[in-house]
Design an enzyme around this catalytic site. Structure first.
Site, PDB file in Angstrom:
ATOM      1  N   LYS A 131      -8.719   2.030   7.118  1.00 55.53           N
ATOM      2  CA  LYS A 131      -9.479   1.066   6.337  1.00 55.53           C
ATOM      3  C   LYS A 131      -9.973  -0.077   7.225  1.00 55.53           C
ATOM      4  O   LYS A 131      -9.268  -0.537   8.131  1.00 55.53           O
ATOM      5  CB  LYS A 131      -8.634   0.501   5.199  1.00 55.53           C
ATOM      6  CG  LYS A 131      -8.252   1.514   4.127  1.00 55.53           C
ATOM      7  CD  LYS A 131      -9.474   1.995   3.362  1.00 55.53           C
ATOM      8  CE  LYS A 131      -9.105   2.927   2.217  1.00 55.53           C
ATOM      9  NZ  LYS A 131      -8.492   2.225   1.079  1.00 55.53           N
TER      10      LYS A 131
ATOM     11  N   ASP B 148       8.981  -1.730   0.278  1.00 56.52           N
ATOM     12  CA  ASP B 148       7.667  -1.763  -0.348  1.00 56.52           C
ATOM     13  C   ASP B 148       7.614  -0.775  -1.514  1.00 56.52           C
ATOM     14  O   ASP B 148       7.907   0.412  -1.357  1.00 56.52           O
ATOM     15  CB  ASP B 148       6.608  -1.403   0.707  1.00 56.52           C
ATOM     16  CG  ASP B 148       5.193  -1.596   0.223  1.00 56.52           C
ATOM     17  OD1 ASP B 148       4.803  -2.755   0.017  1.00 56.52           O
ATOM     18  OD2 ASP B 148       4.481  -0.590   0.048  1.00 56.52           O
ATOM     19  N   ASN B 149       7.276  -1.282  -2.690  1.00 55.85           N
ATOM     20  CA  ASN B 149       7.092  -0.427  -3.876  1.00 55.85           C
ATOM     21  C   ASN B 149       8.257   0.535  -4.138  1.00 55.85           C
ATOM     22  O   ASN B 149       8.057   1.746  -4.298  1.00 55.85           O
ATOM     23  CB  ASN B 149       5.807   0.388  -3.755  1.00 55.85           C
ATOM     24  CG  ASN B 149       4.568  -0.449  -3.963  1.00 55.85           C
ATOM     25  OD1 ASN B 149       4.592  -1.437  -4.705  1.00 55.85           O
ATOM     26  ND2 ASN B 149       3.481  -0.074  -3.318  1.00 55.85           N
TER      27      ASN B 149
ATOM     28  N   GLU C  43      10.663  -5.020  -3.457  1.00 51.90           N
ATOM     29  CA  GLU C  43       9.334  -5.537  -3.758  1.00 51.90           C
ATOM     30  C   GLU C  43       8.767  -4.676  -4.892  1.00 51.90           C
ATOM     31  O   GLU C  43       7.995  -3.754  -4.668  1.00 51.90           O
ATOM     32  CB  GLU C  43       8.441  -5.485  -2.516  1.00 51.90           C
ATOM     33  CG  GLU C  43       7.089  -6.146  -2.691  1.00 51.90           C
ATOM     34  CD  GLU C  43       5.940  -5.162  -2.908  1.00 51.90           C
ATOM     35  OE1 GLU C  43       4.803  -5.617  -3.102  1.00 51.90           O
ATOM     36  OE2 GLU C  43       6.185  -3.935  -2.879  1.00 51.90           O
TER      37      GLU C  43
ATOM     38  N   LYS D 255      -4.253  -8.160   5.878  1.00 53.42           N
ATOM     39  CA  LYS D 255      -3.808  -6.760   5.901  1.00 53.42           C
ATOM     40  C   LYS D 255      -4.788  -5.889   6.682  1.00 53.42           C
ATOM     41  O   LYS D 255      -4.394  -4.862   7.240  1.00 53.42           O
ATOM     42  CB  LYS D 255      -3.678  -6.208   4.482  1.00 53.42           C
ATOM     43  CG  LYS D 255      -2.506  -6.712   3.697  1.00 53.42           C
ATOM     44  CD  LYS D 255      -2.245  -5.869   2.467  1.00 53.42           C
ATOM     45  CE  LYS D 255      -3.431  -5.834   1.527  1.00 53.42           C
ATOM     46  NZ  LYS D 255      -3.140  -5.032   0.318  1.00 53.42           N
ATOM     47  N   TYR D 256      -6.056  -6.288   6.704  1.00 50.98           N
ATOM     48  CA  TYR D 256      -7.099  -5.429   7.262  1.00 50.98           C
ATOM     49  C   TYR D 256      -7.663  -5.925   8.584  1.00 50.98           C
ATOM     50  O   TYR D 256      -8.478  -5.240   9.205  1.00 50.98           O
ATOM     51  CB  TYR D 256      -8.252  -5.298   6.254  1.00 50.98           C
ATOM     52  CG  TYR D 256      -7.804  -4.855   4.889  1.00 50.98           C
ATOM     53  CD1 TYR D 256      -7.459  -3.533   4.645  1.00 50.98           C
ATOM     54  CD2 TYR D 256      -7.690  -5.767   3.844  1.00 50.98           C
ATOM     55  CE1 TYR D 256      -7.027  -3.120   3.394  1.00 50.98           C
ATOM     56  CE2 TYR D 256      -7.258  -5.371   2.587  1.00 50.98           C
ATOM     57  CZ  TYR D 256      -6.926  -4.053   2.365  1.00 50.98           C
ATOM     58  OH  TYR D 256      -6.495  -3.647   1.125  1.00 50.98           O
TER      59      TYR D 256
END
Length: 652
Positions: free
Chosen positions: A252, A383-384, A412, A524-525
């Protein structure tokens, strides 16, 4: 049919409705060292006999049970408490029985007061005293034996009557309770974590954005250079998003663009490339030795590294090639990428926890956690976790704590309440919360009451975050400084565990992706460059609040909160007290645009003051001191100066 041989037919006492007890004892409750464990139960028997009860407990390293008396409260409700001193696994239970000696004392007292002759009752008492005398101390044994003689000697009747209803008899009953036909409740579990599980201060940052020069990729060595600054601000946990190689396929670009430019770094959550997976280090960040140096440097600064466990991988991860059975295969033979409609994560493959090869998957994930532990990591932010199997978490957390009992897991999981609660019951030491979206006084009071006054207080440790690298909440999108101050202050004082997405929050970055609770130009990117020498009002407040948290034990707990009456929907007041005498009063103006003033009512019984006594409220942020008196005192807060008070209540 019931088998009589299996029935304890002589046991008459019932023990039920024990608290805390999670789901019938399936899960353990949580504590930290020196915490008081309050246990309650309904305890009763048939008829009019007196009952007695003891709260029993022991650490896993102890062979012998310790015990403390339980106290009758009312309506057959009893309570007792003990203090946990060691980390690790505890058991606790309740023993209760008919206290025949206490029942005898009660009955004979009533008869004596009614002027009845009690010769026969004294003989019964003598028989009961004979059952306890063998357990008495040398001094008491002599006195009890003399009482037995008096009870059996009609010539000593008057003396015996006085002995039967005297204070010494009550002491013997309490000290040397004779137990027979004891009802023992099932053994319940308690896990005592190390102190940081209950009190921690998190600073989150992307290490690739730590470079001193613009356009450079940050390294672990750059992060080491930032540790003195982060320590000065008062943080003790440095949380890093994934530090592993990032895949190239479907990488991404900026703002989650599906077309990634050649120089764009990709999302750290697209874990894995030909350089390795979850047990490898992104080469631009440094080497494994560099990472271990960062772990050691954090320790030298009183801090710890929290690693991010994201159980997913890029299409380039070695797992995708070597273990396709761990993923969902679509009818066309391709692996299903991650989705959270309408969001699509083409650069990420989720793990299939319904795979037939679940055992090898579980073992591999445990191996990763153990590898990180060998690197020196003792905190893992997951995470998740709510998108992975509960049974897996129950197992892997238990397995980890067998070998690394000091490991802390943070969930999280911004998801449904019961899912968040089940993860906490299954072993997570801390949990993300809904604080990010609780903004009104009514919402905050209701949520804190749920967390601290219901069964959740025994197992769900909240960690409050006003923002994360994923979430730019609406209240902050205006960039209004008082709102940043207010949300920070409440996170740090309502909860004993809190965190911020560091430089983004500290420097009040607020531009949002249009129509979403996400950051525009999100870190993040892309790699960011921060002026780490810059400070502002928020930096100062963070530093002062964290100092106050470390110096005041009342701020190191969450469940000790009590809200104070204040007749304004935009003013919130709450009191926190500690057994050592520390008393903290926080008053917050939730209106970031207008000055507010009103009278706050202080629960004097909680601060040990009478209505006529003066006391000092010392603002730990400004240094100002005020003399207050009685329950009702006036406060006024201007959000453009400082929208809150952090008062320590002190004696004159």
């Amino acid at each position: 049919m019931m088998n009589l041989a299996e029935i304890a037919g002589k046991n008459r006492v019932i023990v039920e409705k024990v608290t805390p007890e999670l789901d019938g004892g399936q899960f353990y409750i949580k504590a930290v060292p020196n915490e008081v464990i309050q246990v309650e139960a309904d305890i009763f028997c048939d008829g009019h006999d007196k009952t007695a009860a003891r709260l029993c407990f022991k650490h896993q390293s102890e062979k012998k049970w310790s015990e403390v008396p339980m106290r009758f409260v009312n309506n057959d409700r009893w309570e007792g408490q003990f203090i946990v001193e060691k980390e690790g696994d505890y058991l606790y239970t309740i023993e209760a029985w008919v206290d025949h000696l206490a029942s005898w004392e009660h009955e004979i007292t009533l008869k004596i007061r009614d002027a009845q002759h009690v010769n026969s009752e004294l003989l019964v008492g003598a028989s009961l005293l004979e059952k306890i005398v063998k357990n008495a101390s040398k001094e008491d044994k002599k006195a009890i034996q003399e009482a037995i003689k008096a009870f059996r000697d009609e010539k000593r009747y008057n003396e015996a009557v006085l002995l039967a209803i005297g204070e010494q008899m009550a002491e013997w009953i309490e000290k040397y309770a004779y137990r027979e036909n004891v009802t023992r409740y099932k053994e319940l579990r308690l896990w005592v974590d190390r102190p940081r599980a209950g009190f921690s201060t998190w600073y989150s940052m992307f290490p690739r954005s730590a470079a001193k020069e613009p356009g450079q990729h940050g390294t672990f060595r750059d992060v080491i250079d930032l540790l003195p600054r982060i320590e000065r601000m008062g943080f003790d946990v440095l949380y890093l998003p994934p530090i592993h190689p990032i895949g190239m396929q479907f990488r991404k670009g900026k703002n989650n663009n599906v077309l990634c430019q050649p120089n764009e770094p990709g999302v750290p959550y697209g874990i894995g490339s030909e350089l390795g997976g979850h047990d490898a280090i992104h080469p631009d960040l440094g080497t494994l030795d560099d990472f271990k140096a960062l772990v050691a440097a954090c320790k030298a600064h009183g801090m710890e590294i929290a690693m991010d466990l994201a159980i997913q991988c890029s299409p380039d991860h070695p797992w995708a090639k070597n273990h396709p059975e761990w993923f969902k295969i679509r009818p066309d033979g391709t692996i299903q990428y991650a989705e959270n409609p309408p969001k699509k994560y083409q650069d990420i493959y989720p793990i299939n926890f319904e795979t037939e090869a679940w055992e090898s998957l579980w073992l591999e994930l445990r191996r990763i956690i153990f590898v990180w532990a060998e690197w020196g990591v003792r905190i893992i932010r997951v995470d998740n976790p709510h998108t992975k199997a509960f049974a897996f978490w129950d197992w892997v957390i238990a397995e980890t704590k067998k070998k690394y009992p000091d490991m802390i897991f943070l969930a999280e999981a911004f998801t449904r309440p019961k899912v968040m609660q089940r993860l906490a019951k299954g072993g997570y030491n801390q949990s993300y919360t809904y604080y990010t979206w609780r903004t009104s006084k009514e919402e905050l009071v209701a949520y804190m009451t749920e967390l601290t006054q219901t069964e959740m207080k025994h197992y769900f440790r909240p960690n409050f975050w006003p923002n994360t690298h994923d979430i730019n909440p609406p209240l902050l999108q205006s960039g209004h400084e008082p709102n940043f101050l207010i949300r920070y202050f409440m996170a740090a004082t309502l909860s004993s565990n809190y965190g911020i997405f560091g430089p983004t929050y500290e420097f009040m970055v607020h531009e949002a992706f249009p129509g979403k609770e996400e950051y525009w130009n999100s870190e993040k990117y892309e790699i960011k460059h921060w002026d780490w020498n810059h400070t502002n009002k928020l930096t100062y407040v963070i530093t002062q609040v964290n100092r106050a948290r470390k110096e005041n034990a009342a701020l190191q707990q969450t469940n000790n909160i009590m809200f104070c009456d204040i007749n304004d929907d935009q003013l919130l007041a709450y009191l926190k007290t500690h057994p050592d005498g520390n008393r903290i009063l926080c008053v917050v103006n939730l209106d970031g645009y207008n000055r507010r003033g009103n009278t706050v009512r202080i629960p004097l019984h909680k601060i040990g003051k009478a209505g006529w006594e003066d006391f000092i409220v010392h603002d730990l942020l400004t240094g100002s001191k005020y003399v207050w008196k009685g329950e009702y005192n006036y406060i006024e807060l201007d959000p453009y100066l400082l929208p809150f008070h952090l008062f320590r209540i002190e004696d004159l």
